[in-house]
Scaffold this active site. Structure first.
Site, PDB file in Angstrom:
ATOM      1  N   SER A 102       9.121   1.423  -9.322  1.00 52.17           N
ATOM      2  CA  SER A 102      10.198   1.543  -8.334  1.00 52.17           C
ATOM      3  C   SER A 102       9.820   0.736  -7.105  1.00 52.17           C
ATOM      4  O   SER A 102       8.730   0.164  -7.030  1.00 52.17           O
ATOM      5  CB  SER A 102      10.401   3.013  -7.953  1.00 52.17           C
ATOM      6  OG  SER A 102       9.338   3.424  -7.116  1.00 52.17           O
ATOM      7  N   LYS A 103      10.725   0.762  -6.140  1.00 50.49           N
ATOM      8  CA  LYS A 103      10.508  -0.038  -4.923  1.00 50.49           C
ATOM      9  C   LYS A 103       9.239   0.380  -4.192  1.00 50.49           C
ATOM     10  O   LYS A 103       8.731  -0.369  -3.371  1.00 50.49           O
ATOM     11  CB  LYS A 103      11.711   0.107  -3.995  1.00 50.49           C
ATOM     12  CG  LYS A 103      12.918  -0.619  -4.544  1.00 50.49           C
ATOM     13  CD  LYS A 103      14.037  -0.671  -3.528  1.00 50.49           C
ATOM     14  CE  LYS A 103      15.250  -1.328  -4.146  1.00 50.49           C
ATOM     15  NZ  LYS A 103      16.469  -0.592  -3.930  1.00 50.49           N
ATOM     16  N   ARG A 104       8.766   1.580  -4.460  1.00 57.57           N
ATOM     17  CA  ARG A 104       7.501   2.029  -3.859  1.00 57.57           C
ATOM     18  C   ARG A 104       6.361   1.101  -4.258  1.00 57.57           C
ATOM     19  O   ARG A 104       5.393   0.932  -3.541  1.00 57.57           O
ATOM     20  CB  ARG A 104       7.145   3.415  -4.410  1.00 57.57           C
ATOM     21  CG  ARG A 104       7.626   4.557  -3.607  1.00 57.57           C
ATOM     22  CD  ARG A 104       7.207   5.878  -4.210  1.00 57.57           C
ATOM     23  NE  ARG A 104       7.406   6.035  -5.644  1.00 57.57           N
ATOM     24  CZ  ARG A 104       6.441   6.309  -6.498  1.00 57.57           C
ATOM     25  NH1 ARG A 104       5.203   6.419  -6.087  1.00 57.57           N
ATOM     26  NH2 ARG A 104       6.709   6.473  -7.783  1.00 57.57           N
TER      27      ARG A 104
END
Ligand code: GLU
Length: 491
Positions: free
Chosen positions: A256-258
């Site tokens: 994910s964008k994390r």
């Protein structure tokens, strides 16, 4: 409906509810490679039955990202094809007809349960640690009761009647996968508002489009179990299924964008090459030994769905960066220069662009770096105070180099700049000045830093006037015993 016998036909079916995620691009890539390897067809179908979340703009962006990656399709909403239309929102008639067929055969039934009741059933199952599934209440309604309620205008969904027993999926990557009977309950195929659910619309379309193989992420395994039952209920051939593993971030969570940029479009903007992204997504899933820098032709030739990894794969930014760098190095210099130039400010003089592009082809990681790398040469900061001592001691050689450069043409190609530096070094040798004491002050005077591209490229990137002005500024500062002021000039 088409009958293509054994010809391979696969599809990629994105929902236009957001941008194209790297994980989805990987699914698209596998389908594309599978089709191209087999000489079959790759179909693009838009899963837009969720009208609330689907967006025409997203569809366009997904198509643009797929095209950028080089995953061209044979049939799709933009190019048409023998199974048009290719948007599910335009295929509702087919779902209705198939639903009527199941209803008539007693394989589906009307369900009048309100959402509140379904939510309670779900909550109770979860509280008891069971998988939520419909309890079959409306299955017990007599036909006359159903008719009366329908005639009274009561909203009803259609549910598929699950046959008893475990479901076995013959997975091309994993072998037989058993989905237990209790994992799947009678599910809704058409909602009370008349909209076909994902599983149902997908099966009807896969049947009507003659899809022979379905390759997608293993998060769809339970859906596949439902879909296998639907294919059988509709008397349609069950396609070959292959469930590839998911892409995880370094901490083991779904990518994910994390963890990293996850949208294909982000990588395009960051200036990665599409062939590197494709190469990376492929390597992420099957091992190629030491032979890792691969173009699309090789990927098509070598692709074998059975070789895809069964276990989750971890996204590795460093590996992607390395591959992008390798693909940049493999570009023809003029192609590289065009891509590099596109990232520089308008008005950058062509000789400067050419010199800087050449300077960085062997070290660039992504084209997004180009503007900053170029600015470090074209608009450098003043040398930090701790470097001015080195400059002070170098005033004689800088003065001499200034004279040398003043006599040369306005712009020097890198080879001519190399020759000029050779002359400077011969002079230095005669004066007993070592190469480092010749070149380092020159570099600092011109770029304000001790490190950077090779000096011939720096000289080739700067017009004569600019070079002389920077040397003058340095010498003026040195002679005045002060740090130099900012270079703040243009090439
Ligand atoms: N729209 C679905 C998804 O994006 C398609 C899944 C499938 O391939 O059937 O997950």
């Amino acid at each position: 409906m088409i009958n293509l016998e054994s010809r391979v036909r696969v599809r990629f079916a994105p929902s236009p509810t957001g941008t194209l995620h790297l994980g989805s691009a990987r699914t698209a890539l596998f389908n594309f490679l599978f089709a191209r390897h087999a000489g079959g067809e790759f179909v693009l179908r838009i899963d837009d039955t969720d009208a609330g979340r689907s967006h025409e703009g997203h569809e366009q962006a997904i198509l643009a990202d797929l095209r950028w990656l080089g995953l061209d399709w044979d049939e799709g909403p933009d190019v048409g094809g023998s199974c048009a239309p290719y948007r599910q929102s335009e295929r509702l008639g087919g779902y209705r007809a198939a639903a009527d067929e199941l209803l008539a055969g007693g394989l589906a039934y009307h369900c009048f349960c309100p959402v509140e009741r379904l939510a309670e059933l779900r909550a109770a199952a979860l509280a008891e640690g069971r998988l939520p599934r419909y309890d079959g209440r409306c299955l017990g309604l007599a036909p006359y009761q159903v008719q009366r309620r329908l005639a009274g205008g009561e909203p009803a969904a259609l549910r598929f009647r699950i046959p008893p027993g475990d479901i076995v999926i013959d997975d091309l990557i994993r072998g037989p996968v058993v989905v237990g009977a209790d994992a799947v309950g009678d599910f809704i195929i058409v909602r009370s508002d008349g909209v076909a659910g994902y599983n149902f619309a997908t099966v009807v379309d896969d049947r009507d489009m003659g899809i022979t193989h379905v390759i997608r992420g293993d998060d769809h395994l339970t859906n596949t179990a439902r879909q296998v039952l639907l294919f059988r209920a509709l008397g349609a051939p069950v396609p070959g299924f292959a469930h590839h593993s998911m892409v995880l971030g370094a901490d083991g969570g779904k990518l994910s964008k994390r963890h990293a940029a996850t949208a294909v479009g982000d990588y395009r903007e960051l200036g990665y090459l599409p062939q590197a992204v494709v190469n990376y997504l492929a390597l992420l899933s099957w091992s190629h030994g030491d032979d890792e820098v691969l173009g699309m032709h090789r990927l098509v030739a070598d692709f074998a769905v059975e070789r895809l990894s069964r276990s989750p794969v971890v996204f590795d930014q460093a590996k992607l960066d390395w591959l992008d760098h390798e693909h940049i190095m493999a570009l023809a210099p003029e192609v590289h220069e065009r891509l590099f130039a596109a990232r520089l400010p308008a008005g950058t003089p062509p000789p400067a662009t050419a010199a800087l592009a050449a300077a960085f082809q062997s070290s660039l990681v992504a084209y997004g770096q180009a503007a900053a790398l170029a600015a470090a040469v074209l608009e450098p900061p003043a040398p930090p105070a701790d470097l001015t001592a080195a400059l002070a001691a170098a005033a004689p050689q800088l003065t001499w180099f200034r004279a040398l450069r003043a006599e040369a043409p306005d712009w020097l190609p890198p080879t001519a700049a190399r020759d000029l530096l050779a002359v400077y070094r011969v002079w230095g040798k005669e004066q007993g000045i070592g190469a480092r004491d010749l070149l380092m002050p020159l570099r600092i005077a011109l770029t304000g830093a001790e490190h950077g591209p090779e000096l011939p490229f720096v000289l080739a990137a700067l017009a004569r006037d600019t070079t002389l002005r920077r040397l003058d500024l340095t010498l003026a500062g040195v002679l005045a015993g002060e740090p130099t002021t900012t270079h703040g000039d243009t090439p």
